[in-house]
Write a protein that holds these residues in place. Structure first.
Motif, PDB file in Angstrom:
ATOM      1  N   VAL A  48       6.041   8.847   3.951  1.00  0.00           N
ATOM      2  CA  VAL A  48       5.675   7.487   4.376  1.00  0.00           C
ATOM      3  C   VAL A  48       5.829   6.516   3.214  1.00  0.00           C
ATOM      4  O   VAL A  48       6.408   5.438   3.361  1.00  0.00           O
ATOM      5  CB  VAL A  48       4.240   7.436   4.950  1.00  0.00           C
ATOM      6  CG1 VAL A  48       3.757   5.995   5.122  1.00  0.00           C
ATOM      7  CG2 VAL A  48       4.177   8.176   6.281  1.00  0.00           C
ATOM      8  N   ILE A  49       5.347   6.888   2.047  1.00  0.00           N
ATOM      9  CA  ILE A  49       5.423   5.984   0.896  1.00  0.00           C
ATOM     10  C   ILE A  49       6.866   5.796   0.452  1.00  0.00           C
ATOM     11  O   ILE A  49       7.286   4.684   0.131  1.00  0.00           O
ATOM     12  CB  ILE A  49       4.504   6.468  -0.235  1.00  0.00           C
ATOM     13  CG1 ILE A  49       3.058   6.222   0.194  1.00  0.00           C
ATOM     14  CG2 ILE A  49       4.832   5.768  -1.554  1.00  0.00           C
ATOM     15  CD1 ILE A  49       2.015   6.717  -0.748  1.00  0.00           C
ATOM     16  N   HIS A  50       7.655   6.862   0.469  1.00  0.00           N
ATOM     17  CA  HIS A  50       9.066   6.727   0.099  1.00  0.00           C
ATOM     18  C   HIS A  50       9.777   5.766   1.049  1.00  0.00           C
ATOM     19  O   HIS A  50      10.501   4.864   0.607  1.00  0.00           O
ATOM     20  CB  HIS A  50       9.747   8.096   0.101  1.00  0.00           C
ATOM     21  CG  HIS A  50      11.173   8.025  -0.307  1.00  0.00           C
ATOM     22  ND1 HIS A  50      11.568   8.068  -1.624  1.00  0.00           N
ATOM     23  CD2 HIS A  50      12.300   7.873   0.428  1.00  0.00           C
ATOM     24  CE1 HIS A  50      12.889   7.946  -1.681  1.00  0.00           C
ATOM     25  NE2 HIS A  50      13.350   7.831  -0.444  1.00  0.00           N
ATOM     26  N   GLU A  51       9.558   5.935   2.336  1.00  0.00           N
ATOM     27  CA  GLU A  51      10.223   5.067   3.317  1.00  0.00           C
ATOM     28  C   GLU A  51       9.678   3.644   3.250  1.00  0.00           C
ATOM     29  O   GLU A  51      10.426   2.678   3.372  1.00  0.00           O
ATOM     30  CB  GLU A  51      10.101   5.647   4.725  1.00  0.00           C
ATOM     31  CG  GLU A  51      10.702   7.045   4.883  1.00  0.00           C
ATOM     32  CD  GLU A  51      12.110   7.213   4.347  1.00  0.00           C
ATOM     33  OE1 GLU A  51      12.887   6.239   4.343  1.00  0.00           O
ATOM     34  OE2 GLU A  51      12.445   8.326   3.913  1.00  0.00           O
ATOM     35  N   ALA A  52       8.378   3.489   3.011  1.00  0.00           N
ATOM     36  CA  ALA A  52       7.803   2.152   2.838  1.00  0.00           C
ATOM     37  C   ALA A  52       8.396   1.480   1.607  1.00  0.00           C
ATOM     38  O   ALA A  52       8.596   0.259   1.588  1.00  0.00           O
ATOM     39  CB  ALA A  52       6.281   2.233   2.717  1.00  0.00           C
ATOM     40  N   GLY A  53       8.697   2.269   0.600  1.00  0.00           N
ATOM     41  CA  GLY A  53       9.327   1.723  -0.598  1.00  0.00           C
ATOM     42  C   GLY A  53      10.643   1.038  -0.289  1.00  0.00           C
ATOM     43  O   GLY A  53      10.973   0.012  -0.889  1.00  0.00           O
ATOM     44  N   HIS A  54      11.392   1.579   0.662  1.00  0.00           N
ATOM     45  CA  HIS A  54      12.637   0.930   1.075  1.00  0.00           C
ATOM     46  C   HIS A  54      12.333  -0.439   1.704  1.00  0.00           C
ATOM     47  O   HIS A  54      13.086  -1.386   1.512  1.00  0.00           O
ATOM     48  CB  HIS A  54      13.416   1.795   2.067  1.00  0.00           C
ATOM     49  CG  HIS A  54      13.946   3.053   1.453  1.00  0.00           C
ATOM     50  ND1 HIS A  54      14.850   3.062   0.415  1.00  0.00           N
ATOM     51  CD2 HIS A  54      13.692   4.352   1.746  1.00  0.00           C
ATOM     52  CE1 HIS A  54      15.131   4.310   0.088  1.00  0.00           C
ATOM     53  NE2 HIS A  54      14.433   5.116   0.880  1.00  0.00           N
ATOM     54  N   HIS A  55      11.234  -0.527   2.444  1.00  0.00           N
ATOM     55  CA  HIS A  55      10.814  -1.791   3.059  1.00  0.00           C
ATOM     56  C   HIS A  55      10.573  -2.858   1.993  1.00  0.00           C
ATOM     57  O   HIS A  55      10.936  -4.021   2.161  1.00  0.00           O
ATOM     58  CB  HIS A  55       9.558  -1.549   3.890  1.00  0.00           C
ATOM     59  CG  HIS A  55       8.993  -2.758   4.546  1.00  0.00           C
ATOM     60  ND1 HIS A  55       9.624  -3.420   5.563  1.00  0.00           N
ATOM     61  CD2 HIS A  55       7.826  -3.430   4.325  1.00  0.00           C
ATOM     62  CE1 HIS A  55       8.888  -4.452   5.954  1.00  0.00           C
ATOM     63  NE2 HIS A  55       7.793  -4.481   5.218  1.00  0.00           N
ATOM     64  N   PHE A  56       9.950  -2.437   0.891  1.00  0.00           N
ATOM     65  CA  PHE A  56       9.615  -3.365  -0.175  1.00  0.00           C
ATOM     66  C   PHE A  56      10.756  -3.578  -1.169  1.00  0.00           C
ATOM     67  O   PHE A  56      10.654  -4.426  -2.042  1.00  0.00           O
ATOM     68  CB  PHE A  56       8.371  -2.882  -0.928  1.00  0.00           C
ATOM     69  CG  PHE A  56       7.125  -2.917  -0.098  1.00  0.00           C
ATOM     70  CD1 PHE A  56       6.535  -4.125   0.253  1.00  0.00           C
ATOM     71  CD2 PHE A  56       6.538  -1.747   0.351  1.00  0.00           C
ATOM     72  CE1 PHE A  56       5.389  -4.160   1.035  1.00  0.00           C
ATOM     73  CE2 PHE A  56       5.384  -1.776   1.128  1.00  0.00           C
ATOM     74  CZ  PHE A  56       4.814  -2.984   1.466  1.00  0.00           C
ATOM     75  N   GLY A  57      11.837  -2.789  -1.042  1.00  0.00           N
ATOM     76  CA  GLY A  57      12.945  -2.892  -1.983  1.00  0.00           C
ATOM     77  C   GLY A  57      12.630  -2.258  -3.325  1.00  0.00           C
ATOM     78  O   GLY A  57      13.178  -2.643  -4.353  1.00  0.00           O
ATOM     79  N   PHE A  58      11.756  -1.256  -3.343  1.00  0.00           N
ATOM     80  CA  PHE A  58      11.302  -0.614  -4.577  1.00  0.00           C
ATOM     81  C   PHE A  58      12.331   0.360  -5.133  1.00  0.00           C
ATOM     82  O   PHE A  58      13.097   0.975  -4.394  1.00  0.00           O
ATOM     83  CB  PHE A  58      10.013   0.182  -4.327  1.00  0.00           C
ATOM     84  CG  PHE A  58       8.776  -0.643  -4.175  1.00  0.00           C
ATOM     85  CD1 PHE A  58       8.771  -2.012  -4.389  1.00  0.00           C
ATOM     86  CD2 PHE A  58       7.595  -0.032  -3.812  1.00  0.00           C
ATOM     87  CE1 PHE A  58       7.614  -2.759  -4.243  1.00  0.00           C
ATOM     88  CE2 PHE A  58       6.430  -0.768  -3.669  1.00  0.00           C
ATOM     89  CZ  PHE A  58       6.441  -2.131  -3.889  1.00  0.00           C
ATOM     90  N   SER A  59      12.246   0.562  -6.438  1.00  0.00           N
ATOM     91  CA  SER A  59      12.992   1.620  -7.114  1.00  0.00           C
ATOM     92  C   SER A  59      12.229   2.938  -6.916  1.00  0.00           C
ATOM     93  O   SER A  59      11.062   2.935  -6.487  1.00  0.00           O
ATOM     94  CB  SER A  59      13.085   1.325  -8.610  1.00  0.00           C
ATOM     95  OG  SER A  59      11.796   1.441  -9.209  1.00  0.00           O
ATOM     96  N   ASP A  60      12.854   4.044  -7.273  1.00  0.00           N
ATOM     97  CA  ASP A  60      12.167   5.338  -7.184  1.00  0.00           C
ATOM     98  C   ASP A  60      10.919   5.359  -8.069  1.00  0.00           C
ATOM     99  O   ASP A  60       9.896   5.917  -7.681  1.00  0.00           O
ATOM    100  CB  ASP A  60      13.108   6.488  -7.564  1.00  0.00           C
ATOM    101  CG  ASP A  60      14.096   6.811  -6.457  1.00  0.00           C
ATOM    102  OD1 ASP A  60      13.854   6.408  -5.297  1.00  0.00           O
ATOM    103  OD2 ASP A  60      15.103   7.478  -6.741  1.00  0.00           O
ATOM    104  N   ASP A  61      10.984   4.738  -9.262  1.00  0.00           N
ATOM    105  CA  ASP A  61       9.806   4.688 -10.139  1.00  0.00           C
ATOM    106  C   ASP A  61       8.667   3.912  -9.490  1.00  0.00           C
ATOM    107  O   ASP A  61       7.502   4.315  -9.568  1.00  0.00           O
ATOM    108  CB  ASP A  61      10.153   4.058 -11.490  1.00  0.00           C
ATOM    109  CG  ASP A  61      10.970   4.984 -12.381  1.00  0.00           C
ATOM    110  OD1 ASP A  61      10.981   6.206 -12.128  1.00  0.00           O
ATOM    111  OD2 ASP A  61      11.588   4.479 -13.329  1.00  0.00           O
ATOM    112  N   ASP A  62       9.000   2.796  -8.827  1.00  0.00           N
ATOM    113  CA  ASP A  62       7.979   2.020  -8.117  1.00  0.00           C
ATOM    114  C   ASP A  62       7.337   2.856  -7.013  1.00  0.00           C
ATOM    115  O   ASP A  62       6.129   2.798  -6.797  1.00  0.00           O
ATOM    116  CB  ASP A  62       8.587   0.758  -7.487  1.00  0.00           C
ATOM    117  CG  ASP A  62       9.069  -0.260  -8.502  1.00  0.00           C
ATOM    118  OD1 ASP A  62       8.525  -0.293  -9.626  1.00  0.00           O
ATOM    119  OD2 ASP A  62       9.991  -1.026  -8.156  1.00  0.00           O
TER     120      ASP A  62
END
Length: 132
Positions: free
Chosen positions: A109-123
């Motif tokens: 969930v957090i990895h996929e949500a990271g795509h929503h926010f435009g995050f890097s893997d570190d973020d």
């Protein structure tokens, strides 16, 4: 005879995913309210093709939507963003790794949500370590 541990039902996995959203820091949780989260047994052929995969067992989660940094104020009529969790691949990973299912669901969930926010893997790793 090999006895496999039964995995969670779709409904149980959906509840785990919603629990993840509820534990995120407030600023992220609020921006994720519009995201639809769904649990399905496997990704569709179209979903697999969208990430250049052929094997339905290789995809445990997927973000479909326009990330926040890529959105325009001029857009309208857009479908809500979606996070898909694929139950059978998650169960296979749970059986193979011994990692707790709620931790696997949280990670996806957090990895996929990271795509929503435009995050890097570190973020994404930072966010995964946060709780409200």
């Amino acid at each position: 005879m090999l006895h496999l541990r039964p995995g969670p039902t779709q409904q149980q996995m959906q509840q785990m995913a919603e629990a993840v959203r509820a534990t995120l820091p407030a600023q992220f949780r609020e921006q994720m309210e519009e995201i639809v989260m769904r649990v399905e047994e496997f990704a569709t052929a179209e979903q697999l093709a969208s990430v250049d995969l052929d094997d339905k067992w290789e995809l445990s989660g997927l973000y479909e939507g326009v990330s926040l940094p890529d959105r325009s104020i001029w857009e309208s009529g857009r479908q809500p963003a979606r996070i898909w969790l694929f139950r059978q691949p998650l169960i296979a990973e749970w059986r193979d790794t011994g990692v707790r299912m709620d931790e696997l669901v949280r990670h996806v969930v957090i990895h996929e949500a990271g795509h929503h926010f435009g995050f890097s893997d570190d973020d994404m790793h930072w966010l995964e370590d946060q709780e409200d």
